[in-house]
Design an enzyme around this catalytic site. Structure first.
Site, PDB file in Angstrom:
ATOM      1  N   PRO A   1     -14.548 -23.437   3.283  1.00  0.00           N
ATOM      2  CA  PRO A   1     -14.920 -22.069   3.698  1.00  0.00           C
ATOM      3  C   PRO A   1     -14.547 -21.784   5.149  1.00  0.00           C
ATOM      4  O   PRO A   1     -14.337 -22.692   5.950  1.00  0.00           O
ATOM      5  CB  PRO A   1     -16.443 -22.044   3.523  1.00  0.00           C
ATOM      6  CG  PRO A   1     -16.798 -23.235   2.704  1.00  0.00           C
ATOM      7  CD  PRO A   1     -15.729 -24.252   2.946  1.00  0.00           C
TER       8      PRO A   1
ATOM      9  N   ASP B 182       0.833  -1.197   0.000  1.00  0.00           N
ATOM     10  CA  ASP B 182       0.000   0.000   0.000  1.00  0.00           C
ATOM     11  C   ASP B 182       0.877   1.260   0.000  1.00  0.00           C
ATOM     12  O   ASP B 182       2.097   1.161  -0.082  1.00  0.00           O
ATOM     13  CB  ASP B 182      -0.949  -0.057   1.208  1.00  0.00           C
ATOM     14  CG  ASP B 182      -0.199   0.007   2.546  1.00  0.00           C
ATOM     15  OD1 ASP B 182       0.964   0.455   2.595  1.00  0.00           O
ATOM     16  OD2 ASP B 182      -0.806  -0.387   3.555  1.00  0.00           O
TER      17      ASP B 182
ATOM     18  N   LYS C 165     -17.356 -30.933  12.847  1.00  0.00           N
ATOM     19  CA  LYS C 165     -17.613 -30.315  11.544  1.00  0.00           C
ATOM     20  C   LYS C 165     -16.691 -29.125  11.264  1.00  0.00           C
ATOM     21  O   LYS C 165     -16.929 -28.363  10.316  1.00  0.00           O
ATOM     22  CB  LYS C 165     -19.073 -29.843  11.461  1.00  0.00           C
ATOM     23  CG  LYS C 165     -20.092 -30.968  11.410  1.00  0.00           C
ATOM     24  CD  LYS C 165     -21.491 -30.392  11.187  1.00  0.00           C
ATOM     25  CE  LYS C 165     -22.465 -31.485  10.814  1.00  0.00           C
ATOM     26  NZ  LYS C 165     -23.788 -30.928  10.470  1.00  0.00           N
TER      27      LYS C 165
END
Lengths: 151, 151, 151, 151
Positions: D68, D26, D98
């Site tokens: 995800p 940046d 999970k």
């Protein structure tokens, strides 16, 4: 990215590699096209580094801001997708007094996916002009160094 | 991005806006150029949406994958920097049987920063050819709708 | 991004908006998660600007480098997809001598998609320490201005 | 990115590498922080690939959408800059029915720059629930394969 020099084919070129990440791809599961420009930018920086003009050094030691673009284009022949290993070939097509023109080819195996071209300059800030970005006349030493890397 | 239609100047165009974020800029404190291509992509999607061809709908209802690029280029006249408000003008230069050619201009106030051009097609998957990405013949209704938006 | 102040709910917050672009999404057709951090960054910059601390001005006039992060996190409850209109709520949770802690909520309609939190400081360069990035004691005027914007 | 397995230190980990590009930085000339999340994502994908769960294969053959994130965070100790060679260490901290929890460390030479943590699941689409993204119970074979790669 990793990089090397190649003289395969009829013209010497600089070769770098990139692997496509999941996050580089769009909902069509192909590379979102602005990423190709990012990789061509990195390929050019790799070429300059191989020639002894590493970006942080030229910014610190020569007060160059880098190698900005005056023009860039690409023809997209075939898409690339997640985890593709891409080969990027970079050639200098032409040296002008304050610009250099690069040709890029992006391949997967022997398949040409993208052809790109870029016109770049060596960017410097002109203090006397409000820090405006200007093009340095390209030093002969830079041309020689890049040409040596190309073989 | 916000968008509107404008007929200012000698030719009608579609107008959208973007504000440059800190993270869009590079160590030279100017827009990292691949971001311009991202914004031109969004401008084209905005135009299509204004014409009734919103991307999630055409993907769901028409099974189009979107509007992929065959070619794209840009000429960078002046840099943009953090927090600049940019105006993007989009015009259709030419309709071909399976391609449409767009011209873009990116301005800050009245200053032209970037000129871009893009050749796009309507992408569909050919199931009979291993899901290959192909170009749909451009429907007249699509041409009419886009033209109406342009004024 | 567009922004405004809201006192809806039990606590005042700063509100900004973002629309998800096609290129912000991954092959699962949901927002590629690093983009959420980009938008939270822009939301923070918008808040600071609303408080009179616009980034280019504080960089030029105060020689601050910006508002770097010491820590950032997010909980992803539900995905966002192409063309979603997102509302970003920003609250200051705590002021420390050299740090400020922000809470963010990203919503689509009234559905909470993402909760984020960030610890930031005002970055300055210490010339006497080789230009190292350091945290400025947070000026009371900065706290007052941000608090005023929050309502 | 390139990757390998390492058992250096008191705990086995998966090691990958990344080089910081000009465009990753940046206007403060340090890595724009959302890019760190992108690299941690790639590191996780590299780990899964090394364990035999390459992303395009699991998407095609198992109909998984990927891995995800439910939660992600990072502590930024020191900045990275242009052309830095970074080492990314990835460890699995915990397996849940999970979810799996990953710890990441990003180093330049022996200097710790960033610590990250991520909670991920194996994403599948539930056709009976309008294609909603859900978490698959983690197969023992997946745990075994990842653990084997970690050494």
């Amino acid at each position: 990215m990793s990089s090397a020099v190649s003289a395969a084919g009829d013209s010497a070129c600089f070769v770098s590699h990139v692997r496509v990440a999941f996050g580089d791809c769009d909902p069509a599961a192909i590379v979102y096209f602005p990423n190709f420009y990012r990789w061509l930018d990195e390929a050019t920086h790799d070429l300059c580094e191989a020639a002894g003009y590493e970006l942080t050094e030229v910014r610190r030691d020569r007060k160059w801001v880098g190698f900005p673009l005056a023009e860039a284009g690409a023809r997209f022949h075939r898409p690339a997708t997640i985890n593709d290993r891409l080969r990027i070939e970079t050639r200098v097509r032409e040296w002008r007094p304050k610009m250099f023109l690069l040709d890029h080819r992006i391949l997967r195996d022997d398949l040409l996916l993208v052809e790109g071209w870029q016109t770049r300059f060596i960017g410097v800030h002109l203090a006397e002009q409000g820090n405006r970005l200007a093009a340095l006349p390209i030093p002969q030493a830079f041309i020689d160094a890049i040409s040596r890397v190309m073989g």
